[in-house]
Design a protein around this motif. Sequence first.
Motif, PDB file in Angstrom:
ATOM      1  N   LEU A  22      -0.156   4.974   1.300  1.00  0.00           N
ATOM      2  CA  LEU A  22      -0.764   3.702   1.638  1.00  0.00           C
ATOM      3  C   LEU A  22       0.142   2.537   1.251  1.00  0.00           C
ATOM      4  O   LEU A  22       0.233   1.540   1.978  1.00  0.00           O
ATOM      5  N   GLU A  23       0.828   2.651   0.137  1.00  0.00           N
ATOM      6  CA  GLU A  23       1.710   1.573  -0.313  1.00  0.00           C
ATOM      7  C   GLU A  23       2.777   1.257   0.733  1.00  0.00           C
ATOM      8  O   GLU A  23       3.059   0.093   1.015  1.00  0.00           O
ATOM      9  N   ASN A  24       3.373   2.304   1.304  1.00  0.00           N
ATOM     10  CA  ASN A  24       4.371   2.102   2.352  1.00  0.00           C
ATOM     11  C   ASN A  24       3.734   1.433   3.564  1.00  0.00           C
ATOM     12  O   ASN A  24       4.314   0.507   4.139  1.00  0.00           O
ATOM     13  N   ASP A  25       2.550   1.913   3.956  1.00  0.00           N
ATOM     14  CA  ASP A  25       1.841   1.305   5.090  1.00  0.00           C
ATOM     15  C   ASP A  25       1.671  -0.192   4.886  1.00  0.00           C
ATOM     16  O   ASP A  25       1.932  -0.983   5.792  1.00  0.00           O
ATOM     17  N   LEU A  26       1.194  -0.565   3.726  1.00  0.00           N
ATOM     18  CA  LEU A  26       0.903  -1.969   3.451  1.00  0.00           C
ATOM     19  C   LEU A  26       2.160  -2.832   3.503  1.00  0.00           C
ATOM     20  O   LEU A  26       2.166  -3.902   4.118  1.00  0.00           O
ATOM     21  N   VAL A  27       3.216  -2.370   2.851  1.00  0.00           N
ATOM     22  CA  VAL A  27       4.463  -3.141   2.805  1.00  0.00           C
ATOM     23  C   VAL A  27       5.078  -3.245   4.196  1.00  0.00           C
ATOM     24  O   VAL A  27       5.479  -4.324   4.640  1.00  0.00           O
ATOM     25  N   LEU A  28       5.146  -2.139   4.906  1.00  0.00           N
ATOM     26  CA  LEU A  28       5.780  -2.133   6.226  1.00  0.00           C
ATOM     27  C   LEU A  28       4.966  -2.919   7.252  1.00  0.00           C
ATOM     28  O   LEU A  28       5.534  -3.639   8.082  1.00  0.00           O
ATOM     29  N   THR A  29       3.650  -2.797   7.195  1.00  0.00           N
ATOM     30  CA  THR A  29       2.800  -3.551   8.126  1.00  0.00           C
ATOM     31  C   THR A  29       2.937  -5.044   7.884  1.00  0.00           C
ATOM     32  O   THR A  29       3.055  -5.833   8.827  1.00  0.00           O
TER      33      THR A  29
END
Length: 82
Positions: A22-29
């Motif tokens: 989820l952390e990657n999703d949030l940063v990349l989004t």
Amino acid sequence: MPPRPDAAELRRLRWRCRRGLLENDLVLTRFLDREAERLDEKSLGDLNALLAFDDHTLWDLLSGRAEPDPRLTAIVHRVRRA
């Protein structure tokens, strides 16, 4: 003016940014929401290279636990700032 990503390319890129962590999703989004329209050909290539990493390695790079290969330093720092 350098070529910008078209709508289809941005959709594919957004899909690739969906990650297991989820952390990657949030940063990349957040990065795409803020910077997608300003990505040039080199940035797109660098972002695609970054997205080739596994989730844990990617998170280490994005969170600052690891430093990227010099070729990817600019895009990693750009994502971190977004």
